[in-house]
Enzyme design. Structure first.
Site, short mmCIF file in Angstrom:
data_model
loop_
_atom_site.label_atom_id
_atom_site.label_comp_id
_atom_site.label_asym_id
_atom_site.label_seq_id
_atom_site.Cartn_x
_atom_site.Cartn_y
_atom_site.Cartn_z
N SER A 95 37.43 52.91 45.13
CA SER A 95 38.28 51.72 45.24
C SER A 95 38.32 50.89 43.97
O SER A 95 39.20 50.04 43.82
CB SER A 95 37.80 50.85 46.41
OG SER A 95 36.54 50.27 46.13
N LYS A 140 34.25 44.45 44.72
CA LYS A 140 35.68 44.19 44.48
C LYS A 140 35.82 43.20 43.33
O LYS A 140 34.85 42.60 42.86
CB LYS A 140 36.34 43.59 45.73
CG LYS A 140 36.20 44.41 47.00
CD LYS A 140 36.95 45.73 46.95
CE LYS A 140 36.73 46.54 48.23
NZ LYS A 140 37.31 47.91 48.14
#
Length: 256
Positions: A95, A140
């Site tokens: 990701s 993230k």
């Protein structure tokens, strides 16, 4: 006249004692040794040998002494370091590609937000997603902080923060668009709006807009900031904050 020569004073001092016992040479040596040692009683009782040193301190109580104690001290130091300062984290998914690859090890700076400073736009953070994203830790990039107005997308398909379009090309995965999901949110105080760099493969704030918390990550759930890739050696590098967000105005000072 008596012809026997009279003994001189020197002769008498060198003659054996009247008792017939020869003088003990050790007596004079002992007196000399006693005087040399400063007159301490019993200094010569052990034949001139000093007492041997006996082990003491913590090492005396640990089996194996310092050979065992040294690795134990190192282990405790590493545990404290990981608990309060730097924690290694393995990248579990794609990701955050292409900057962070699956299997990369990063060091998370756990002191980055402990002295009044908070996460800033562009930081890569590790956080506990339990109750917001799912069970476990996530990594993230921060796109919006408390008070920010985050929108996707502008006429050119870019993310806007407080009315300013952000050029994410420096870290966005090649071929990915900034987002195929439309959103228009205001980030509550004390929370973060986060996205993965590989938007096509990232489950992030966009996917939880309708969930409790609206996809926002509480700052209190942030473990720290990922500052370095340390493994593999050929991929080691620092993870600085990109310039893409440098011109984004503060919340309330929207360009629009």
């Amino acid at each position: 006249m008596d012809s026997e020569t009279q003994p001189t004073e020197r002769d008498r001092s060198s003659r054996p004692s009247d008792s017939g016992t020869p003088p003990d040479p050790e007596a004079r040596e002992g007196r000399s040794r006693f005087a040399f040692r400063g007159g301490r009683p019993g200094a010569g009782d052990r034949g001139g040998q000093e007492p041997s040193a006996e082990p003491g301190g913590v090492a005396a109580w640990v089996p194996g002494g310092w050979i065992t104690l040294t690795p134990l001290v190192c282990l405790v130091f590493l545990l404290l370091l990981s608990a309060f300062v730097l924690q290694p984290f393995r990248i579990p998914s794609g990701s955050m590609e292409h900057g962070l690859r699956i299997g990369d090890r990063v060091l998370v700076n756990k002191l980055a937000y402990r002295f009044g400073a908070g996460p800033q736009r562009g930081d890569i953070v590790v956080f506990d997603g339990t109750g917001t994203f799912g069970t476990g830790d996530y990594i993230k990039r921060v796109v919006g902080v408390g008070g920010d107005h985050v929108v996707c997308c502008d006429e050119e398909g870019r993310v806007q923060v407080n009315g300013r379009s952000v050029d994410e090309s420096a870290f966005l995965y090649p071929g990915d668009s900034p987002s195929t999901v439309r959103f228009d949110v205001v980030v509550p105080d004390g929370t973060l709006f986060v996205l993965g760099d590989h938007r096509a493969r990232s489950s992030d704030s966009r996917d939880h807009l309708g969930s409790p918390g609206g996809g926002m990550v509480p700052v209190d759930d942030v473990t720290g900031r990922a500052d370095w890739i340390v493994w593999p050696f050929g991929h080691t590098t620092g993870l600085g904050r990109p310039d893409a967000y440098a011109r984004v105005p503060a919340a309330g000072d929207s360009d629009g």
